[in-house]
Design a protein around this motif. Structure first.
Motif, mmCIF file in Angstrom:
data_model
loop_
_atom_site.group_PDB
_atom_site.id
_atom_site.type_symbol
_atom_site.label_atom_id
_atom_site.label_comp_id
_atom_site.label_asym_id
_atom_site.label_seq_id
_atom_site.Cartn_x
_atom_site.Cartn_y
_atom_site.Cartn_z
ATOM 1 N N ARG A 165 0.845 -1.196 0.000
ATOM 2 C CA ARG A 165 0.000 0.000 0.000
ATOM 3 C C ARG A 165 0.877 1.242 0.000
ATOM 4 O O ARG A 165 1.914 1.267 0.653
ATOM 5 C CB ARG A 165 -0.912 -0.001 1.231
ATOM 6 N N PRO A 166 0.459 2.295 -0.724
ATOM 7 C CA PRO A 166 1.294 3.496 -0.801
ATOM 8 C C PRO A 166 1.474 4.179 0.542
ATOM 9 O O PRO A 166 2.487 4.801 0.793
ATOM 10 C CB PRO A 166 0.532 4.386 -1.797
ATOM 11 N N SER A 167 0.500 4.066 1.431
ATOM 12 C CA SER A 167 0.600 4.671 2.759
ATOM 13 C C SER A 167 -0.100 3.727 3.726
ATOM 14 O O SER A 167 -1.329 3.587 3.689
ATOM 15 C CB SER A 167 -0.046 6.060 2.774
ATOM 16 N N ASP A 184 -3.038 5.083 5.952
ATOM 17 C CA ASP A 184 -4.004 5.979 5.320
ATOM 18 C C ASP A 184 -5.109 5.137 4.694
ATOM 19 O O ASP A 184 -4.914 4.499 3.651
ATOM 20 C CB ASP A 184 -3.301 6.837 4.264
ATOM 21 N N LEU A 185 -6.288 5.137 5.307
ATOM 22 C CA LEU A 185 -7.380 4.294 4.838
ATOM 23 C C LEU A 185 -7.946 4.765 3.504
ATOM 24 O O LEU A 185 -8.645 4.014 2.816
ATOM 25 C CB LEU A 185 -8.494 4.246 5.894
ATOM 26 N N SER A 186 -7.671 6.008 3.135
ATOM 27 C CA SER A 186 -8.202 6.531 1.881
ATOM 28 C C SER A 186 -7.163 6.552 0.764
ATOM 29 O O SER A 186 -7.443 7.022 -0.337
ATOM 30 C CB SER A 186 -8.733 7.953 2.087
ATOM 31 N N ALA A 187 -5.959 6.047 1.042
ATOM 32 C CA ALA A 187 -4.897 6.069 0.033
ATOM 33 C C ALA A 187 -5.264 5.160 -1.137
ATOM 34 O O ALA A 187 -5.883 4.108 -0.970
ATOM 35 C CB ALA A 187 -3.584 5.628 0.653
ATOM 36 N N GLU A 188 -4.875 5.588 -2.330
ATOM 37 C CA GLU A 188 -5.134 4.800 -3.525
ATOM 38 C C GLU A 188 -3.839 4.603 -4.304
ATOM 39 O O GLU A 188 -2.988 5.482 -4.349
ATOM 40 C CB GLU A 188 -6.160 5.504 -4.418
#
Length: 711
Positions: free
Chosen positions: A103-105, A108-112
């Motif tokens: 995951r990119p972050s 961060d639950l909203s990271a895409e």
């Protein structure tokens, strides 16, 4: 060294803001800097004309032309490459999307994730199957022809073919690629040609990137070749990411190898400067006695600060550090590249305040149009260059390249607005705008210092053991301040610092790489097993070089302990000047011992375990004769003085020197500003300098002076 190296050479490097040219006639160097234009190939030709005019020669007199391009990296960054289709094994259509499941972050639950270069609607599957042992299910030619119709209906402009285990057994992939080339009038990239190595995600991503970039690069180089021919120049040799040049025809067939073309050229130039008195090839000597006698070979941090970003690389033991894997614009690429750390902090980087009111710099850039506010072209955003103007490093009569002239008032207005936004007030003798400029300078330096630490401290290397080679239009203005932060005691500013990437093209060797995954357990392997693998790759790279008789061949292997997930690259021996024997044995036990020593050095321990040679690598290099540059000048170079603001010192009166008039042997003391045609050097108090015979300014911090690690 080759004995017939051309006497008149030109190198042209296209940057985000400026296009630089370096023309060498015997030992006389002429440089030019023009704003980067759209289309970019027109700017390349403008730079050639300006350099030739300044040198008083006709372009038809040029013997060799080398070029570094941003066409590939811009296509990745801006996502405007070709519409690409991917053909892969049935069931593996989504490998690009799945990736490594990272995951990119992490929190961060909203990271895409950044979308892959090929959307799902243009990913196609073919029924076939290969294993590491061989082909289990051959390709049905008729089904591939039907698939070609689907690809054509998707309006794809290029195709990437990446089948399972094609690195080991490429027969099915070769058949699919051949049929698609017959049926479709578009470029087709096959993974066994682009990257015959294991790890399916990286192999597929690299092959897709090659297909995505090929039409753009092919069109661009075609225009450059046509323009060069119209001017009477030879076809260009093009800098690749590995730090070597190759002929344009070869590069047009391997677009993915040019993604870091520009930064690689700069590192080659920096390695030459670190190597000694004369600017020569990156393979050059350790010096001529003017350097530190305690250093047997160059050890330097190459620091290139341009208009859009700053690039940092290492030169150790006289060699440029390379890597087999990098990520550009969130696209993983497995191709030999100069190991470069990039941050979005350049002269054109825009300063702004975040939601919490903190001062930030970059990554957005003002570019060449409209450019920083001080360019007077309508830009009104405060940039690092505007800050350098208010701090006194760039004088009101500075030559900015092309027909640009300095607008100090516009820079002051832009930074005054930033001061209001960031609640920055006047500080002592500094008004609010100048205080904001000092803040922008510190924030930009902090970002660049982090990049330098990432290639030194974070890899177990002490930056104090390296020289800092500063170049690019803005690098020499920030170099001494960065050295103070990092505890570096010496800064080298090349004579052609503002166009060193262009000059690096003139010093670059011809280099070709090849690699293949073999997966050999060294305890069970024979010297013949390794020798055969290296021999195949040696034949391939020697077929590519212009002069196999003078080629130097280096061999390496990616090794690991059995069960490990990642490898270390270790030297496997080489040869010099055409004496390569492709059947030269490589002893498995010697290779295993080299790996164990490298593992102990990197991680502090070695294991009593089997060692695997996973991937073998071969590099063929044809050395270019080292060009020499003789520094002229020697007249009175001092041009008065002006007020300048330095970190932790404040406003002082700095002597101003004409950089081009400083002759060999000249000395100076800070505070000082060295104003040049393409770059400016800031020399803080407690620093002094001297000029080498090749024009390099050697800046050194006084032993009792300020400085230290300002974290």
């Amino acid at each position: 060294m080759a004995d017939d190296s051309p006497s008149i050479r030109i190198g042209v490097d296209v940057g985000g803001t400026f296009t630089d040219a370096a023309l060498l006639v015997d030992d006389e160097l002429t440089t030019a800097k023009v704003p980067t234009t759209t289309p970019q190939h027109a700017g390349v030709l403008d730079g050639i004309r300006e350099a030739c005019d300044a040198a008083g020669i006709d372009p038809t007199d040029v013997d060799a032309f080398a070029h570094a391009t941003t066409a590939s990296v811009n296509a990745l960054l801006e996502r405007d490459g070709a519409r690409t289709a991917l053909v892969t094994t049935a069931g593996f259509r989504d490998v690009l999307e799945i990736g490594r499941q990272t995951r990119p972050s992490l929190y961060d639950l909203s990271a895409e994730k950044t979308p892959p270069l090929v959307p799902r609607r243009r990913r196609f599957e073919v029924d076939e199957r290969a294993t590491t042992d061989g082909i289990e299910q051959p390709v049905d030619p008729e089904s591939v022809r039907e698939l070609a119709d689907e690809v054509a209906a998707s309006d794809a402009e290029s195709v990437a073919v990446s089948l399972l285990h094609a690195y080991a057994h490429p027969e099915n992939e070769a058949a699919v690629a051949s049929l698609l080339r017959e049926e479709l009038n578009v470029p087709v990239s096959a993974s066994h040609d682009v990257l015959p190595e294991f790890r399916e995600f990286e192999r597929t991503a690299t092959t897709v990137a090659d297909a995505y970039l090929t039409p753009e690069l092919d069109d661009y180089l075609g225009r450059v070749i046509t323009g060069a021919r119209d001017l009477g120049l030879p076809a260009p040799r093009v800098m690749r990411s590995n730090g070597g040049v190759a002929d344009a025809a070869t590069v047009r067939e391997s677009a993915v190898t040019t993604v870091l073309s520009g930064p690689a050229a700069g590192v080659v130039g920096a390695a030459a400067v670190a190597g000694g008195e004369t600017l020569g090839g990156a393979h050059g000597s350790a010096g001529d006695g003017e350097g530190d006698p305690d250093r047997a070979a160059p050890a330097a941090v190459a620091f290139d600060m341009g208009g859009t970003s700053s690039d940092v690389s290492l030169v150790r033991d006289g060699r440029i550090e390379r890597t087999a894997e990098t990520t550009v614009a969130d696209v993983p690429l497995r191709t030999p590249t100069v190991d470069v750390e990039t941050v979005g902090a350049g002269g054109g980087s825009i300063a702004w305040t975040d939601a919490g009111g903190a001062l930030r710099v970059g990554p957005e850039s003002a570019g060449a149009e409209p450019g920083p506010a001080c360019y007077g072209r309508g830009g009104d955003e405060p940039t690092v260059t505007d800050a350098d103007v208010l701090l006194g490093y760039i004088g009101p009569d500075a030559a900015l390249g092309g027909d640009l002239s300095l607008d100090v008032d516009a820079a002051r207005e832009a930074l005054a607005r930033l001061a209001d936004e960031a609640d920055i007030e006047a500080a002592g003798p500094l008004d609010a705008a100048t205080a904001a400029a000092r803040g922008v300078h510190r924030v930009a330096n902090a970002a660049m210092a982090r990049a330098i630490r990432s290639v030194t401290v974070e890899r177990g290397r002490d930056p104090r053991e390296f020289d800092l080679v500063a170049f690019g239009g803005a690098g020499p203005m920030h170099a001494a301040a960065l050295a103070d932060r990092l505890g570096v005691g010496r800064v080298l500013v090349p004579g052609p610092a503002g166009v060193l990437s262009a000059y690096g093209l003139l010093a670059a060797d011809e280099t070709h790489d090849a690699a293949r995954t073999v997966r050999l357990r060294l305890a069970d392997a024979s010297a013949a097993d390794l020798g055969d693998a290296f021999a195949e790759l040696t034949d391939r790279v020697l077929d590519d070089v212009s002069d196999p008789e003078t080629a130097r061949v280096d061999r390496a292997a990616d090794c690991r302990y059995a069960g490990q997930s990642f490898e270390l690259t270790v030297d496997a021996g080489g040869s010099e000047g055409g004496e390569t024997d492709a059947s030269d044995p490589v002893a498995p036990d010697a290779l295993a011992e080299r790996f164990a020593a490298a593992h102990e050095h990197a991680y502090g321990y070695r294991l009593d375990a089997d060692v695997e040679a996973v991937t073998v690598r071969v590099t063929a290099t044809v050395d270019v004769e080292a060009p020499t540059v003789a520094r002229t000048g020697g007249a009175d170079a001092e041009r008065g003085s002006r007020e300048a603001v330095f970190p932790d010192v404040g406003r002082v009166t700095a002597s101003v020197y004409d950089r081009d008039a400083l002759g060999a042997g000249a000395t100076l003391d800070g505070p000082a500003v060295l104003a040049g045609a393409e770059s400016t050097t800031a020399v803080p108090p407690a620093w002094s300098g001297r000029v080498r015979r090749d024009g390099t300014a050697v800046l050194e911090r006084d032993a009792a002076g300020q400085g230290g690690d300002e974290r």
